[in-house]
Design a protein around this motif. Structure first.
Motif, PDB file in Angstrom:
ATOM      1  N   VAL A 197       0.823  -1.208   0.000  1.00 52.60           N
ATOM      2  CA  VAL A 197       0.000   0.000   0.000  1.00 52.60           C
ATOM      3  C   VAL A 197       0.857   1.257   0.000  1.00 52.60           C
ATOM      4  O   VAL A 197       0.528   2.257  -0.639  1.00 52.60           O
ATOM      5  N   SER A 198       1.991   1.223   0.718  1.00 52.89           N
ATOM      6  CA  SER A 198       2.820   2.432   0.806  1.00 52.89           C
ATOM      7  C   SER A 198       4.295   2.088   0.621  1.00 52.89           C
ATOM      8  O   SER A 198       4.738   0.991   0.987  1.00 52.89           O
ATOM      9  N   LYS A 199       5.017   3.027   0.090  1.00 57.74           N
ATOM     10  CA  LYS A 199       6.464   2.860  -0.080  1.00 57.74           C
ATOM     11  C   LYS A 199       7.156   2.740   1.280  1.00 57.74           C
ATOM     12  O   LYS A 199       8.169   2.057   1.402  1.00 57.74           O
ATOM     13  N   VAL A 235      12.841   9.534  -3.142  1.00 57.13           N
ATOM     14  CA  VAL A 235      12.839  11.008  -3.140  1.00 57.13           C
ATOM     15  C   VAL A 235      11.787  11.601  -4.066  1.00 57.13           C
ATOM     16  O   VAL A 235      11.387  12.755  -3.892  1.00 57.13           O
ATOM     17  N   ARG A 236      11.345  10.821  -5.055  1.00 55.65           N
ATOM     18  CA  ARG A 236      10.450  11.408  -6.066  1.00 55.65           C
ATOM     19  C   ARG A 236       9.017  11.492  -5.552  1.00 55.65           C
ATOM     20  O   ARG A 236       8.473  10.536  -5.018  1.00 55.65           O
ATOM     21  N   VAL A 237       8.416  12.659  -5.738  1.00 51.85           N
ATOM     22  CA  VAL A 237       7.000  12.845  -5.461  1.00 51.85           C
ATOM     23  C   VAL A 237       6.253  12.620  -6.770  1.00 51.85           C
ATOM     24  O   VAL A 237       6.550  13.265  -7.776  1.00 51.85           O
ATOM     25  N   ASP A 238       5.309  11.706  -6.759  1.00 55.74           N
ATOM     26  CA  ASP A 238       4.650  11.323  -8.007  1.00 55.74           C
ATOM     27  C   ASP A 238       3.884  12.473  -8.638  1.00 55.74           C
ATOM     28  O   ASP A 238       4.021  12.745  -9.831  1.00 55.74           O
ATOM     29  N   THR A 425       3.624  13.604   6.244  1.00 58.02           N
ATOM     30  CA  THR A 425       3.748  12.300   6.890  1.00 58.02           C
ATOM     31  C   THR A 425       4.835  11.469   6.223  1.00 58.02           C
ATOM     32  O   THR A 425       5.622  10.778   6.883  1.00 58.02           O
ATOM     33  N   ASP A 426       4.894  11.532   4.897  1.00 64.71           N
ATOM     34  CA  ASP A 426       5.905  10.778   4.153  1.00 64.71           C
ATOM     35  C   ASP A 426       7.312  11.308   4.393  1.00 64.71           C
ATOM     36  O   ASP A 426       8.290  10.557   4.309  1.00 64.71           O
ATOM     37  N   PHE A 427       7.407  12.603   4.677  1.00 66.38           N
ATOM     38  CA  PHE A 427       8.720  13.244   4.699  1.00 66.38           C
ATOM     39  C   PHE A 427       9.665  12.608   5.711  1.00 66.38           C
ATOM     40  O   PHE A 427      10.850  12.395   5.422  1.00 66.38           O
ATOM     41  N   GLU A 428       9.163  12.290   6.886  1.00 66.62           N
ATOM     42  CA  GLU A 428      10.034  11.798   7.955  1.00 66.62           C
ATOM     43  C   GLU A 428      10.694  10.473   7.576  1.00 66.62           C
ATOM     44  O   GLU A 428      11.904  10.300   7.751  1.00 66.62           O
ATOM     45  N   TRP A 429       9.920   9.526   7.032  1.00 66.44           N
ATOM     46  CA  TRP A 429      10.544   8.239   6.689  1.00 66.44           C
ATOM     47  C   TRP A 429      11.473   8.375   5.500  1.00 66.44           C
ATOM     48  O   TRP A 429      12.498   7.688   5.434  1.00 66.44           O
ATOM     49  N   ALA A 466      18.296  18.147  -0.542  1.00 67.23           N
ATOM     50  CA  ALA A 466      17.092  18.637  -1.198  1.00 67.23           C
ATOM     51  C   ALA A 466      15.863  18.474  -0.314  1.00 67.23           C
ATOM     52  O   ALA A 466      14.873  19.187  -0.474  1.00 67.23           O
ATOM     53  N   MET A 467      15.915  17.541   0.647  1.00 64.73           N
ATOM     54  CA  MET A 467      14.772  17.293   1.524  1.00 64.73           C
ATOM     55  C   MET A 467      14.897  18.020   2.857  1.00 64.73           C
ATOM     56  O   MET A 467      14.003  17.949   3.688  1.00 64.73           O
ATOM     57  N   THR A 468      16.017  18.706   3.076  1.00 61.34           N
ATOM     58  CA  THR A 468      16.274  19.330   4.369  1.00 61.34           C
ATOM     59  C   THR A 468      15.435  20.588   4.542  1.00 61.34           C
ATOM     60  O   THR A 468      15.295  21.389   3.639  1.00 61.34           O
TER      61      THR A 468
END
Length: 699
Positions: A197-199, A235-238, A425-429, A466-468
């Protein structure tokens, strides 16, 4: 095998090869006679069998057999047993051919075609594939056929995923199995199958799995490529995102006439010189999108009351999809008071229609606003414009001291990256996963000196930066990444150009990472440092750049100096719609084709491409004898009936289609092999508004 040098044949082997070739020529001659005369007798079909068993790569023979099968099936009067017999014989022929060469495209495609008829059992296909994959477990033809068979059998993707795991555990170097695994996981995640269901739940286990391959044999590339795919998935956002715009959110844009007076109090970063009653509105997405129009983008302002806005994709290949889209806003007709302020509000994402090339919709409703005012200033007569030459000498530029009214053209852009609840929510993992991978590869590189390990660490560090958050801390690892690419250039000279390109992209990300960093490269162009009405120039010269990037941070630039670098192309520069002065001198641009992005820079007035390599390399001009004379898009709009092809255009075809739509007043091209008196005459003809050519005023 790849990479193995060919050795001359022994005399006896050469004689056997010649005899085989002669036999093949006889068979082929007889076969072509049957094919051209539509002869599908038993003897003719058997002859094609012999030919394919000798040479399975003869695609025409496979096509002939398709015609023969269709002919026989027509004569069989739909008798099931007869149809099955015909197709089973074809399966036998294909299998025989594959035993001769199990990498034959034609044989595998022919087998697919037979099974698609629906009269043959597919149950035996997996057993056949097992035989061929034991002979060569990395045969991508067999893996491609396996996907076809699995889909035809409705075999679950979970079972196929387990099969790839078994094959990889048997041989870590099985690149085709890794590739098939990535395809299966992509489908499972996209369909959100139970357990996929989720990455966040799936990818950590995949990282652990691929670590076994990489740490067991760091020199084998198969696992590294799968790791690169995992990194992209992490890292990619769909869904596409809007990452920048011009004008920037919250900015106060001041539009000026042709020439600003001394003492003008506006900031040069929010000031735009008008030479018409229009100015651009630019949207920059994180990936190519289509569907940007007046239905999906709402612009609420007095500046577009006449008609619906027309949005144009800024693409170099005439595609309907592009990362950058532009439209023109019009000032109201008639006299406008200098105190008049026009609020503009831009909304997107409130209705579906903006979609990425991979099929994902823009799903984050967003609204931003800015204000526009027109400052009436005294302008010089039209005939006086262009008489002042732009000088790129160092003494023409002065250090710029920021003033209180200066606002950053990039600080507000980060507001566009605000994430919705799910993305937060996704960002932390995602961040934790990247940080964990960085630790793993630092440990690996402490033990061995591995080129692909260094490359992977560089990619991980940039992904982490890039995610910081917050933006002020972005690209904190850029110095380490630059050093990694410097190491790779020394260790792996075969791929030095790729490393140089990546080094250039990282360097530009570093330069554009903060307003303070950009300010250090901004210089006031004027003969007097006190003249705040003169243009602001961003200087990116002498940086050894071989590739350009970070355009989303540079949409505000009107004057740009890229001289004394190592640029071979300027791909992406079309995003800078405000650009009026551009210096590309002392690079290694090899042809006018490399300048294609400037065709979409309608504000460009001064261009310097002196001391490049234009004309120094031979060009195959035969490919230009069509409506699209350059490699992809340039000239595709050429109208045969309206364009008079004289000798000059034939001689300088590339230059004509690059320059013909520009309104240049100054052009410097000295120091290129193409330059002579004939070419200068051609330039004067194709650029009628030109006032200065190679530093000399035209009369």
């Amino acid at each position: 095998m790849h990479g193995r040098p060919r050795k001359p044949l022994k005399p006896e082997d050469a004689a056997a090869s010649a005899a085989k070739a002669e036999k093949l020529r006889v068979l082929q001659s007889q076969f072509l006679h049957n094919h051209h005369n539509h002869i599908y007798s038993k003897e003719a079909v058997e002859l094609s069998t012999k030919l394919l068993e000798t040479n399975p790569e003869l695609y025409t023979a496979w096509n002939y057999r398709k015609l023969a099968v269709q002919h026989k099936m027509t004569e069989s009067d739909s008798d099931p047993d007869s149809l099955k017999s015909i197709l089973d014989e074809e399966l036998r022929v294909v299998e025989s051919a594959l035993r001769q060469n199990f990498k034959s495209y034609g044989a595998w495609h022919h087998r697919k075609w037979i099974l698609s008829k629906g009269h043959s059992s597919i149950d035996n296909e997996l057993r056949l594939l097992d035989k061929f994959q034991k002979a060569d477990s990395r045969n991508f033809h067999a893996w491609n056929y396996r996907r076809f068979v699995a889909a035809s059998m409705n075999r679950s993707e979970e079972d196929e995923l387990k099969y790839t795991e078994d094959m990889i555990c048997n041989n870590f170097s099985n690149y085709s199995a890794w590739h098939n695994r990535s395809l299966l996981l992509s489908n499972l995640l996209k369909r959100k199958v139970e357990g996929f269901v989720s990455k966040e739940k799936v990818l950590p286990d995949e990282y652990e799995f691929v670590h076994q391959a990489i740490f067991t044999d760091p020199d084998d590339q198969s696992g590294w490529f799968y790791h690169l795919w995992l990194l992209d998935q992490t890292v990619r956002v769909d869904s596409p995102q809007l990452v920048s715009s011009w004008p920037t959110p919250g900015s106060d844009l001041i539009l000026l006439g042709d020439r600003c007076l001394d003492g003008c109090a506006s900031s040069p970063f929010t000031r735009f010189h008008l030479d018409s009653r229009t100015f651009p509105l630019v949207l920059y997405f994180n990936q190519a999108v289509e569907g940007v129009n007046s239905s999906t983008i709402t612009v609420d302002s007095e500046l577009n009351t006449n008609k619906d806005l027309v949005w144009k994709p800024l693409s170099s290949c005439n595609s309907k999809a592009a990362q950058v889209w532009v439209t023109q806003l019009n000032l109201p007709d008639g006299n406008t008071h200098s105190s008049k302020v026009f609020p503009v509000e831009v909304s997107l994402g409130h209705s579906q229609g903006i979609i990425s090339s991979s099929g994902f919709h823009y799903s984050n409703p967003f609204c931003f606003a800015f204000r526009v005012s027109l400052q009436l200033v005294e302008t010089q007569p039209v005939e006086a414009l262009g008489k002042e030459i732009i000088s790129w000498r160092d003494e023409s530029f002065h250090n710029y001291n920021a003033h209180s009214q200066d606002s950053s053209p990039i600080s507000s852009l980060y507001q566009l990256s605000i994430k919705n609840d799910n993305e937060l929510t996704d960002f932390e993992w995602r961040a934790a996963t990247i940080a964990k991978e960085i630790d793993h590869f630092r440990e690996l590189l402490s033990l061995i000196n591995c080129k692909i390990g260094k490359l992977t660490l560089a990619r991980l560090l940039m992904a982490h930066d890039a995610m910081t958050c917050p933006p002020a801390n972005k690209f904190s690892h850029s110095e380490e990444v630059l050093e990694l690419y410097n190491d790779l250039m020394r260790l792996d000279p075969t791929h030095v150009q790729y490393y140089k390109d990546q080094h250039s992209l990282v360097l530009l990300q570093q330069v554009t990472s903060s307003w303070e960093s950009l300010l250090s490269r901004c210089f006031h162009y004027s003969n007097s440092p006190s003249n705040r009405g003169s243009p602001m120039c961003l200087q990116l010269k002498n940086l050894s750049l071989s590739r350009l990037g970070s355009f989303d941070k540079l949409l505000w630039v009107q004057m740009l100096d890229l001289s004394h670098n190592e640029l071979r192309s300027i791909e992406g520069l079309e995003a800078l719609q405000l650009l009026s002065c551009l210096n590309l001198s002392n690079n290694i641009l090899g042809s006018f084709t490399a300048l294609e992005p400037i065709r979409q820079l309608k504000s460009l007035r001064a261009l310097n491409i002196s001391y490049n390599e234009i004309g120094a390399h031979s060009i195959d001009t035969t490919k230009y004898l069509c409506s699209s004379p350059l490699s992809h898009s340039v000239g595709s709009e050429w109208n045969h009936g309206q364009t008079v092809i004289d000798d000059d255009i034939k001689s300088y075809w590339e230059a004509y289609f690059i320059l013909k739509g520009l309104n240049l007043t100054q052009f410097d091209i000295v120091g290129n092999a193409i330059v002579n008196e004939k070419f200068k005459s051609f330039l004067i003809k194709v650029l009628p508004g030109l006032k200065w050519l190679d530093g000399e005023q035209l009369h």
